[in-house]
Design a protein around this motif. Structure first.
Motif, PDB file in Angstrom:
ATOM      1  N   LEU B 149       0.312  -1.165   0.234  1.00 11.34           N
ATOM      2  CA  LEU B 149      -0.286   0.130   0.291  1.00 11.34           C
ATOM      3  C   LEU B 149       0.950   1.196   0.223  1.00 11.34           C
ATOM      4  O   LEU B 149       0.723   2.279  -0.729  1.00 11.34           O
ATOM      5  N   MET B 150       1.661   1.280   0.727  1.00 15.36           N
ATOM      6  CA  MET B 150       2.493   2.252   0.613  1.00 15.36           C
ATOM      7  C   MET B 150       3.447   2.591  -0.634  1.00 15.36           C
ATOM      8  O   MET B 150       3.897   3.754  -0.728  1.00 15.36           O
ATOM      9  N   GLY B 151       4.490   1.579  -0.629  1.00 15.82           N
ATOM     10  CA  GLY B 151       4.695   0.979  -3.090  1.00 15.82           C
ATOM     11  C   GLY B 151       3.541   2.442  -3.750  1.00 15.82           C
ATOM     12  O   GLY B 151       4.099   2.880  -4.071  1.00 15.82           O
ATOM     13  N   TRP B 152       2.061   1.679  -3.400  1.00 14.12           N
ATOM     14  CA  TRP B 152       1.381   2.319  -4.161  1.00 14.12           C
ATOM     15  C   TRP B 152       1.245   3.322  -4.312  1.00 14.12           C
ATOM     16  O   TRP B 152       1.009   4.900  -4.961  1.00 14.12           O
ATOM     17  N   ALA B 153       1.281   4.101  -2.784  1.00 17.25           N
ATOM     18  CA  ALA B 153       0.979   5.415  -2.789  1.00 17.25           C
ATOM     19  C   ALA B 153       2.302   6.678  -3.020  1.00 17.25           C
ATOM     20  O   ALA B 153       1.809   7.528  -4.078  1.00 17.25           O
ATOM     21  N   ILE B 154       4.123   6.221  -2.625  1.00 18.41           N
ATOM     22  CA  ILE B 154       4.465   6.435  -3.477  1.00 18.41           C
ATOM     23  C   ILE B 154       4.920   6.445  -5.484  1.00 18.41           C
ATOM     24  O   ILE B 154       4.736   7.439  -5.616  1.00 18.41           O
ATOM     25  N   GLY B 155       3.972   5.897  -4.811  1.00 22.11           N
ATOM     26  CA  GLY B 155       3.974   5.188  -6.807  1.00 22.11           C
ATOM     27  C   GLY B 155       2.950   6.391  -7.954  1.00 22.11           C
ATOM     28  O   GLY B 155       3.365   7.052  -8.276  1.00 22.11           O
ATOM     29  N   VAL B 156       1.957   6.659  -6.996  1.00 21.46           N
ATOM     30  CA  VAL B 156       0.956   7.036  -7.127  1.00 21.46           C
ATOM     31  C   VAL B 156       1.470   8.238  -7.208  1.00 21.46           C
ATOM     32  O   VAL B 156       1.807   9.757  -8.383  1.00 21.46           O
ATOM     33  N   PHE B 157       1.905   8.866  -6.338  1.00 24.16           N
ATOM     34  CA  PHE B 157       2.817  10.833  -5.904  1.00 24.16           C
ATOM     35  C   PHE B 157       3.969  10.945  -7.105  1.00 24.16           C
ATOM     36  O   PHE B 157       3.821  11.376  -8.001  1.00 24.16           O
ATOM     37  N   ALA B 238      -2.493   7.526   1.420  1.00 22.48           N
ATOM     38  CA  ALA B 238      -3.354   6.877   0.712  1.00 22.48           C
ATOM     39  C   ALA B 238      -4.590   8.242  -0.090  1.00 22.48           C
ATOM     40  O   ALA B 238      -4.565   8.606  -1.407  1.00 22.48           O
ATOM     41  N   ALA B 239      -5.005   8.563   0.458  1.00 19.06           N
ATOM     42  CA  ALA B 239      -6.002  10.219   0.480  1.00 19.06           C
ATOM     43  C   ALA B 239      -5.007  11.240   0.015  1.00 19.06           C
ATOM     44  O   ALA B 239      -6.175  11.330  -1.580  1.00 19.06           O
ATOM     45  N   ALA B 240      -4.479  10.999   0.529  1.00 18.06           N
ATOM     46  CA  ALA B 240      -4.015  11.796  -0.054  1.00 18.06           C
ATOM     47  C   ALA B 240      -3.150  11.611  -1.375  1.00 18.06           C
ATOM     48  O   ALA B 240      -3.130  13.315  -2.325  1.00 18.06           O
ATOM     49  N   VAL B 241      -2.492  11.356  -1.732  1.00 16.11           N
ATOM     50  CA  VAL B 241      -1.701  11.148  -2.891  1.00 16.11           C
ATOM     51  C   VAL B 241      -3.003  11.059  -4.227  1.00 16.11           C
ATOM     52  O   VAL B 241      -2.330  11.329  -5.350  1.00 16.11           O
ATOM     53  N   ILE B 242      -4.359  10.481  -3.599  1.00 15.05           N
ATOM     54  CA  ILE B 242      -5.080  10.106  -4.978  1.00 15.05           C
ATOM     55  C   ILE B 242      -5.724  11.074  -4.608  1.00 15.05           C
ATOM     56  O   ILE B 242      -5.436  11.953  -6.347  1.00 15.05           O
ATOM     57  N   ALA B 243      -5.754  12.127  -3.984  1.00 13.76           N
ATOM     58  CA  ALA B 243      -5.847  13.375  -4.310  1.00 13.76           C
ATOM     59  C   ALA B 243      -5.131  14.272  -5.420  1.00 13.76           C
ATOM     60  O   ALA B 243      -5.659  15.105  -6.404  1.00 13.76           O
ATOM     61  N   TRP B 244      -4.415  14.361  -4.681  1.00 18.66           N
ATOM     62  CA  TRP B 244      -3.082  14.496  -5.860  1.00 18.66           C
ATOM     63  C   TRP B 244      -3.097  14.897  -7.508  1.00 18.66           C
ATOM     64  O   TRP B 244      -2.927  14.891  -7.614  1.00 18.66           O
ATOM     65  N   PHE B 245      -3.253  13.189  -7.438  1.00 17.96           N
ATOM     66  CA  PHE B 245      -3.324  12.470  -8.463  1.00 17.96           C
ATOM     67  C   PHE B 245      -4.060  12.942  -9.332  1.00 17.96           C
ATOM     68  O   PHE B 245      -3.904  13.296 -10.824  1.00 17.96           O
TER      69      PHE B 245
END
Lengths: 246, 263
Positions: B149-157, B238-245
């Motif tokens: 999950l953390m890898g995904w978050a950094i990946g999306v960012f 996750a919520a922050a990076v999805i919003a950022w994306f």
């Protein structure tokens, strides 16, 4: 009165201080081939990108099939496709693999039949198993056209679709597009720097200069209005005017 | 969300692996090499008089788990770069494909990569160093879940940054995750960090996972608190990076960057 498949109203796009498209309005009827003409930097490609939802307009509305693009993006784009000299396809995949991916992306049925058909139509069946990286630019142009025709769109946006093709293949593509229009009623928005092609293909032409529509009508009407010998002369006159002002 | 569009994109990425040696190496060879090097370091430290309890478990276990985080991040960023390199983004975003479906496909690709890498590393660790990752027990499941999950978050960012800044930000696809490594406490406990860095580590979900791993291995203690921290922080991240994306995606469409990226 026929409802237009595409209705553009007061469309504008600004990038900082630069106005790429300046308050243009036009429509396209079902089955119509509409030519978008203008010198480099006139706003043709930006207009097409806005129509494809790739660039958000600064102002104005885009409606296709009576629906607003902002609110019905998915419904509209599933009935629209495009081809451009400036795009590519995944290079490591074969032509057939690329077409299958597109077909799945658009949720098509009978994929094998459609892929076979479009490969035959564009005379690239022999390229089916060829890796896209190994195609010539002319072959790649035909593959991107195959991608555009595969989904049987109701509106087709073509940005200089014959730019890298030899005259023989270019002529075949034009015939194919006219046949597609006749058989399926597809509407086509077409850009090209080949004036003879424009005259041959377009029912109507919109002339853009510095983001604004400066002329609209049939090729003959536009030539008459500017008092020139042919469309090429009109183009040269407007292109030079445009450069002098820049 | 339409499943057929997500699967179409996933298939597109899986096709790439059929005839690309570098991509296959990325899954099999590099993780294997990582494991061999760290395995020898671990053996050397053990023979040189290291008295840490469960040293092999600490190092090899931590290495395999860190690689899961790294590959889950890379699964997303490299999938985006593949589209950028192929100048295929226009084809995708001028189709009915939604940004959320694009992300979902990259997440699935990431799961594929993590699974392959984990199997390779776990089997190699067992074969060459007689190390069994499964000895961590059922705690492994929430550990892995949180790391992925953390890898995904950094990946999306990172993907958002590449979309925004183009190919000059490409290097982040490989390096971004390493910014988090010093404060992830992968190979050492959080207590060795200076106080100010410890504050940053406390905000990093991965640090809590590796702390949890250590508490299970060294004391057999249930890492409930560590897991609670990891879940909570990952949820926020996750919520922050999805919003950022989505915000970046809208900005790129506004500025016309989506059609220029990759040129």
């Amino acid at each position: 009165m026929v409802t237009p498949v595409l209705q553009v109203t007061n469309l504008r796009k600004r990038f900082g201080d630069f106005t790429a498209v300046d308050d243009i309005s036009f429509s396209m009827k079902p089955g119509e081939i509409l030519g978008l003409l203008g010198p480099n930097g006139a706003g043709k490609t930006t207009t097409i990108h806005m129509l494809l939802g790739l660039i958000t307009p600064t102002a104005g509305t885009i409606r296709m099939f009576g629906l607003d693009l902002r609110e019905h993006r998915e419904t509209i784009l599933s009935q629209v496709n495009f081809s451009s000299t400036y795009i590519s396809m995944p290079q490591s995949l074969t032509v057939e693999e690329n077409l299958w991916i597109v077909a799945r992306l658009y949720g098509l049925a009978e994929i094998a039949r459609r892929v076979d058909l479009v490969l035959e139509q564009l005379e690239i069946a022999d390229l089916r198993h060829k890796v896209t990286r190994h195609l010539s630019s002319g072959q790649l142009t035909r593959v991107t056209l195959a991608k555009a025709l595969l989904t049987e769109p109701k509106i087709l946006f073509l940005d200089e679709p014959t730019a890298s093709l030899d005259p023989d293949i270019a002529q075949k593509i034009r015939s194919l597009l006219k046949e597609a229009r006749r058989s399926s009623g597809v509407s086509i928005l077409y850009t090209s720097h080949n004036m003879r092609e424009m005259e041959e293909m377009s029912d109507r032409i919109i002339f853009l200069q510095r983001g604004r529509i400066v002329a609209e009508g049939t090729a003959r009407e536009i030539v008459a209005r500017f008092g020139q010998a042919d469309l090429e002369e009109v183009f040269l006159k407007l292109a030079r005017e445009s450069r002098h002002r820049t | 969300m339409k499943l057929h569009r997500i699967l179409a994109l996933l298939t597109r990425h899986l096709y790439l692996y059929r005839r690309s040696l570098p991509r296959i190496m990325e899954i099999f060879y590099w993780p294997f090499l990582d494991l061999v090097i760290w395995g020898f370091i671990t053996l050397y430290l053990g023979r040189a008089g290291g008295h840490l309890p469960g040293m092999v478990t600490f190092f090899l276990g931590a290495l395999i788990l860190w690689d899961m985080l790294f590959r889950s991040h890379q699964g997303i960023t490299i999938s985006f770069l593949e589209e950028l390199w192929a100048r295929n983004l226009m084809n995708l975003f001028a189709s009915p494909l939604k940004p959320g479906e694009f992300l979902a496909a990259t997440l699935l690709m990431s799961i594929f990569k993590v699974t392959c890498v984990s199997v390779v590393m776990t089997l190699c660790a067992a074969a060459f160093y007689s190390y069994n990752l499964l000895q961590v027990g059922l705690w492994l499941i929430p550990f892995v879940f949180n790391l992925v999950l953390m890898g995904w978050a950094i990946g999306v960012f990172t993907t958002s940054l590449i979309m925004r800044f183009g190919q000059e930000a490409e290097v982040l696809a490989w390096s971004m995750v390493f910014l988090f490594q010093p404060i992830s406490c992968v190979f050492y406990p959080m207590e060795v960090l200076p106080a100010w860095l410890r504050v940053l580590a406390m905000m990093n979900p991965a640090a809590h996972i590796f702390e949890g791993l250590r508490s299970v291995v060294s004391a057999g203690a249930a890492p409930a608190a560590s897991l609670a921290w990891a879940f909570g922080l990952n949820g926020l991240l996750a919520a922050a990076v999805i919003a950022w994306f989505y915000q970046t995606f809208a900005y790129c469409k506004e500025q016309g960057l989506l059609v220029r990226v990759g040129e």
